[in-house]
Design an enzyme around this catalytic site. Structure first.
Site, mmCIF file in Angstrom:
data_model
loop_
_atom_site.group_PDB
_atom_site.id
_atom_site.type_symbol
_atom_site.label_atom_id
_atom_site.label_comp_id
_atom_site.label_asym_id
_atom_site.label_seq_id
_atom_site.Cartn_x
_atom_site.Cartn_y
_atom_site.Cartn_z
ATOM 1 N N HIS A 1 0.832 -1.198 0.000
ATOM 2 C CA HIS A 1 0.000 0.000 0.000
ATOM 3 C C HIS A 1 0.866 1.248 0.000
ATOM 4 O O HIS A 1 1.813 1.373 0.780
ATOM 5 C CB HIS A 1 -0.917 0.036 1.216
ATOM 6 C CG HIS A 1 -1.808 1.251 1.239
ATOM 7 N ND1 HIS A 1 -2.761 1.491 0.280
ATOM 8 C CD2 HIS A 1 -1.838 2.328 2.080
ATOM 9 C CE1 HIS A 1 -3.363 2.635 0.535
ATOM 10 N NE2 HIS A 1 -2.817 3.168 1.609
ATOM 11 N N SER A 2 0.547 2.201 -0.886
ATOM 12 C CA SER A 2 1.234 3.486 -0.985
ATOM 13 C C SER A 2 2.728 3.245 -1.234
ATOM 14 O O SER A 2 3.086 2.583 -2.205
ATOM 15 C CB SER A 2 0.959 4.322 0.270
ATOM 16 O OG SER A 2 1.289 5.670 0.061
ATOM 17 N N MET A 3 3.624 3.733 -0.376
ATOM 18 C CA MET A 3 5.035 3.453 -0.566
ATOM 19 C C MET A 3 5.284 1.960 -0.698
ATOM 20 O O MET A 3 6.145 1.516 -1.471
ATOM 21 C CB MET A 3 5.857 4.007 0.601
ATOM 22 C CG MET A 3 7.360 3.746 0.466
ATOM 23 S SD MET A 3 8.355 4.219 1.909
ATOM 24 C CE MET A 3 8.201 2.719 2.890
ATOM 25 N N SER B 1 -1.512 -0.945 -4.241
ATOM 26 C CA SER B 1 -2.633 -0.196 -3.673
ATOM 27 C C SER B 1 -2.241 1.249 -3.389
ATOM 28 O O SER B 1 -1.186 1.522 -2.797
ATOM 29 C CB SER B 1 -3.087 -0.887 -2.374
ATOM 30 O OG SER B 1 -3.951 -0.066 -1.624
#
Length: 255
Positions: free
Chosen positions: A94-96, A121
């Site tokens: 997720h994200s990073m 994500s």
């Protein structure tokens, strides 16, 4: 039977599931920790064994300096996953964590032990960096960013002692992801499924869809109602998407 590596500082296994045919490896967001994925492990066990990556600089690793580089993080994580790849691995970042998972997948594919699928994500495609400098802000500016994304418990942001513990790792993570660059032609071979919130201030649908450029395998995208941390409020829907895929590779592996 091959012997598993011991649980390490890098890899957390909340619910050992020796009978599971597949493992899901989860990569946290900037400032996040392995425990963010405890609910995922609880939901999928014992059918799928969930591993969560613990970056240095947080929780029980808070005495260690962070690693302010996505490639360096990926090098270390790919090494830490040695021995856990005796069963098919699916990555979820997720994200990073999506960018880190992508880079780990590249490294492991080069060694012939890549994941069977990557779930990316809440993150722009690797070749579409955001023009941001949160890592250069003062502490107040960094805290303001965390508030804006609604991914950190507000009580933590009011506790000066806790903030002193989490801000260095968070700043290191933001440095890593905001300085990360990737060429458009860089690809993985595994299928990529992108998940994104329809009101994410960090990731437009076009920038999320551009992940298609970074795989030679199948691509699909799922859009959820919500912002950058849509997955916290839409956990049942996210788990349903994961369940469409995890477990299938394990069945094929055992056949």
């Amino acid at each position: 039977m091959s012997s598993l590596p011991p649980d390490t500082l890098w890899i957390r296994r909340f619910h050992p599931a020796p009978a599971a045919g597949e493992r899901l490896v989860c990569f946290p967001h900037a400032g996040g920790s392995a425990s963010f994925f405890l609910p995922v492990s609880t939901a999928l066990s014992p059918g799928v064994e969930v591993l969560a990556v613990q970056y240095p600089g947080r929780q029980d690793r808070r005495a260690e300096p962070g690693i302010p580089s996505v490639p360096d993080l990926a090098d270390r994580i790919a090494q830490a996953l040695t021995g856990w790849d005796d069963k098919p691995l699916t990555f979820f970042g997720h994200s990073m964590g999506a960018a880190v998972a992508f880079e780990v997948a590249r490294r492991m594919e080069a060694e012939g032990r890549g994941p069977v699928r990557l779930f990316a994500s809440g993150r722009n495609a690797p070749s579409r960096p955001r023009d941001e400098n949160v890592h250069l802000r003062d502490d107040a500016g960094l805290i303001a960013e965390l508030r804006n994304l609604n991914g950190t418990d507000s009580s933590l942001l009011e506790d000066e002692e806790l903030l002193a513990m989490i801000l260095p790792a968070t700043r290191s993570d933001y440095t890593a992801i905001e300085t990360y660059r990737c060429a458009e032609e860089t690809q993985v071979a595994c299928p990529v499924t992108v998940l994104v919130g329809d009101d994410d201030p960090k990731t437009t649908l076009d920038d999320a869809r551009a992940w298609k450029l970074h795989t030679t395998g199948p691509f699909d995208m799922r859009i959820f109602n919500g912002g950058h941390f849509y997955l916290s409020r839409r956990s049942a829907e996210v788990l349903a998407v994961l369940s469409e895929h995890v477990g299938m590779a394990g069945t094929a592996h055992r056949a």
